[in-house]
Write an enzyme that holds these catalytic residues in place. Structure first.
Site, PDB file in Angstrom:
ATOM      1  N   ASN A 159       0.843  -1.288  -0.048  1.00 47.04           N
ATOM      2  CA  ASN A 159       0.049  -0.016   0.128  1.00 47.04           C
ATOM      3  C   ASN A 159       0.860   1.334  -0.086  1.00 47.04           C
ATOM      4  O   ASN A 159       2.178   1.120  -0.148  1.00 47.04           O
ATOM      5  CB  ASN A 159      -0.981  -0.190   1.259  1.00 47.04           C
TER       6      ASN A 159
ATOM      7  N   ASP B 168      -4.641  -6.286   4.621  1.00 46.10           N
ATOM      8  CA  ASP B 168      -5.908  -6.836   5.202  1.00 46.10           C
ATOM      9  C   ASP B 168      -6.076  -8.211   4.531  1.00 46.10           C
ATOM     10  O   ASP B 168      -6.721  -9.182   4.956  1.00 46.10           O
ATOM     11  CB  ASP B 168      -7.220  -6.078   4.830  1.00 46.10           C
TER      12      ASP B 168
ATOM     13  N   LYS C 158       9.188 -17.300  -9.720  1.00 43.64           N
ATOM     14  CA  LYS C 158       8.450 -16.305 -10.569  1.00 43.64           C
ATOM     15  C   LYS C 158       7.225 -16.610 -11.401  1.00 43.64           C
ATOM     16  O   LYS C 158       7.553 -17.658 -12.183  1.00 43.64           O
ATOM     17  CB  LYS C 158       9.607 -15.294 -11.535  1.00 43.64           C
TER      18      LYS C 158
ATOM     19  N   PHE D 119      -4.489   3.366  14.586  1.00 39.42           N
ATOM     20  CA  PHE D 119      -4.645   4.304  13.489  1.00 39.42           C
ATOM     21  C   PHE D 119      -5.673   3.778  12.518  1.00 39.42           C
ATOM     22  O   PHE D 119      -5.796   2.673  12.158  1.00 39.42           O
ATOM     23  CB  PHE D 119      -3.258   4.604  12.809  1.00 39.42           C
TER      24      PHE D 119
ATOM     25  N   LYS E 264     -14.245   0.869  15.234  1.00 36.65           N
ATOM     26  CA  LYS E 264     -13.194   0.249  15.397  1.00 36.65           C
ATOM     27  C   LYS E 264     -12.599   0.174  16.957  1.00 36.65           C
ATOM     28  O   LYS E 264     -12.038  -0.586  17.433  1.00 36.65           O
ATOM     29  CB  LYS E 264     -12.155   0.814  14.674  1.00 36.65           C
TER      30      LYS E 264
ATOM     31  N   LYS F 222     -12.207  -3.374  18.409  1.00 37.93           N
ATOM     32  CA  LYS F 222     -10.687  -3.783  18.738  1.00 37.93           C
ATOM     33  C   LYS F 222     -10.077  -3.437  19.980  1.00 37.93           C
ATOM     34  O   LYS F 222      -9.066  -3.596  20.576  1.00 37.93           O
ATOM     35  CB  LYS F 222      -9.989  -3.207  17.780  1.00 37.93           C
TER      36      LYS F 222
END
Length: 396
Positions: free
Chosen positions: A208, A277, A287, A321, A335, A339
């Site tokens: 990301n 995720d 490969k 975060f 959240k 959590k």
């Protein structure tokens, strides 16, 4: 952090004296009252008038020159200084300070100083590595002086190696760190930062846009506040700060295992890393060759690190975060509940000038008790200090 702080900048005679001009300017811009002292050799590189114009203060060059006859200048200047910075510090200056020699304005002043002293060596790499210089630097450390490790690169003498004076911006950050309140003194803080890498094959992966800038800023700020900091990080786009224990990992599984192995000993855990995720269900050992037409990669869910920590926490203060693009408050509160975190820092990463890769950030800090506070746009370094100041209130 530097508003109204009195800083004595001591400039000795090396080619890096030109960088001290920029350092003076940047410290003044940051709000500091800068007074400059120079050796006779330093004046061969940069004129006294330059520092006088940049600092807007008289420049000290002669121990026998008294600007105010009611005061002894070299005593008064250190008695009224919050910090002394020697930059550049030549081999000769370091040797004299280590030996306690007081034969000019700078050495006489520092010998009488009670405030903290930062010494930033800058010289030829061979001079830096000479046993006498290394011994003298170690001696200064025993005096309680903070030694700034020189940079590595092309030197003015033509050699390549250690001995470069750090850039003025870096020195300003080091100076600022001296004035950060020691709210976390002795606390153990673990921070995760950066993205994770989930392998498809040896040359391809899923990841990301996280740069790790926010997590690194938190690690540096926690260090400056006196904490013992462990930084568990994926691939970063910024350097790891000095003075922290850094552990590089690649995948979310690596990060989970590394954090869990150290979780019980922590007082504060901040999970600012952007962990994937999902990961490929099958990882190819070789490969994966290109195929004509569409390619389907089956993904499986990764373990939620923050939720796992929330289930296991005992005494730890746990901070998460949340990078959101819509319904920020709703997602953040959800959240927190799911959590079991004590704080959740939420930011809107759809804005191009904050969040991922940006140097600034703007967040809303949510507490488990329902309270929240919006922290306006500021540098990630400034935001890190502000966030940690909030967290320290609830540290057990």
């Amino acid at each position: 952090m530097l508003n109204d702080r009195n800083i004595l900048l001591c400039v000795s005679g090396g080619i890096a004296a030109y960088k001290a001009c920029a350092l003076t300017s940047k410290l003044v811009q940051a709000g500091a009252n800068v007074r400059v002292a120079m050796t006779a050799s330093a004046e061969e590189f940069v004129g006294k008038a330059t520092f006088q114009a940049l600092s807007r203060n008289p420049v000290y060059t002669d121990v026998f020159e008294e600007h105010d006859p009611t005061k002894i200048a070299h005593i008064d200047v250190v008695d009224t200084s919050d910090l002394i910075v020697v930059a550049p510090a030549t081999a000769n200056m370091i040797a004299k300070l280590a030996a306690g020699i007081a034969d000019d304005f700078i050495t006489t002043s520092i010998l009488a100083a009670k405030c903290p002293v930062i010494v930033s060596p800058a010289m030829n790499v061979n001079m830096l590595e000479h046993p006498a210089t290394r011994r003298n630097i170690e001696t200064l450390k025993t005096f309680g002086y903070q030694i700034i490790e020189p940079g590595v690169g092309n030197l003015a003498c033509g050699w390549i190696g250690g001995g470069r004076l750090p850039e003025p911006e870096d020195l300003v950050r080091i100076v600022e760190s001296q004035f950060v309140p020691k709210h976390l003194l002795g606390k153990r803080v673990l921070i995760t930062a950066g993205p994770t890498v989930e392998r498809i094959d040896p040359v391809r992966f899923l990841s990301n846009d996280s740069s790790g800038k926010m997590g690194v800023a938190l690690a540096a700020a926690a260090r400056d506040m006196g904490a013992h900091v462990t930084l568990v990080h994926g691939p970063l786009q910024v350097p790891v700060p000095d003075g922290v224990t850094a552990i590089a990992v690649e995948s979310g599984t690596d990060m989970l295992e590394t954090v869990l192995a150290r979780f019980d000993d922590q007082d504060l855990v901040i999970k600012s890393a952007a962990v994937a995720d999902y990961r490929p269900k099958t990882v190819h050992s070789e490969k994966h060759k290109k195929v004509h037409g569409p390619l389907t990669i089956e993904l499986e869910e990764t373990t939620d690190i923050l939720k796992t920590l929330g289930e296991k926490k005992t005494h730890q203060l746990l901070v998460g975060f949340a990078a959101e693009t819509e319904n920020l408050e709703q997602h953040a509160r959800d959240k927190i509940a799911r959590k079991r975190v004590d704080y959740l820092v939420a930011n809107d990463v759809s804005q191009p000038d904050i969040g991922f890769r940006a140097d600034d950030n703007e967040v809303t800090l949510f507490r488990a008790d329902g309270a929240h506070v919006r922290l306006p746009r500021q540098s990630k370094r400034e935001l890190a200090v502000e966030l940690l100041t909030h967290f320290k209130e609830d540290l057990r």
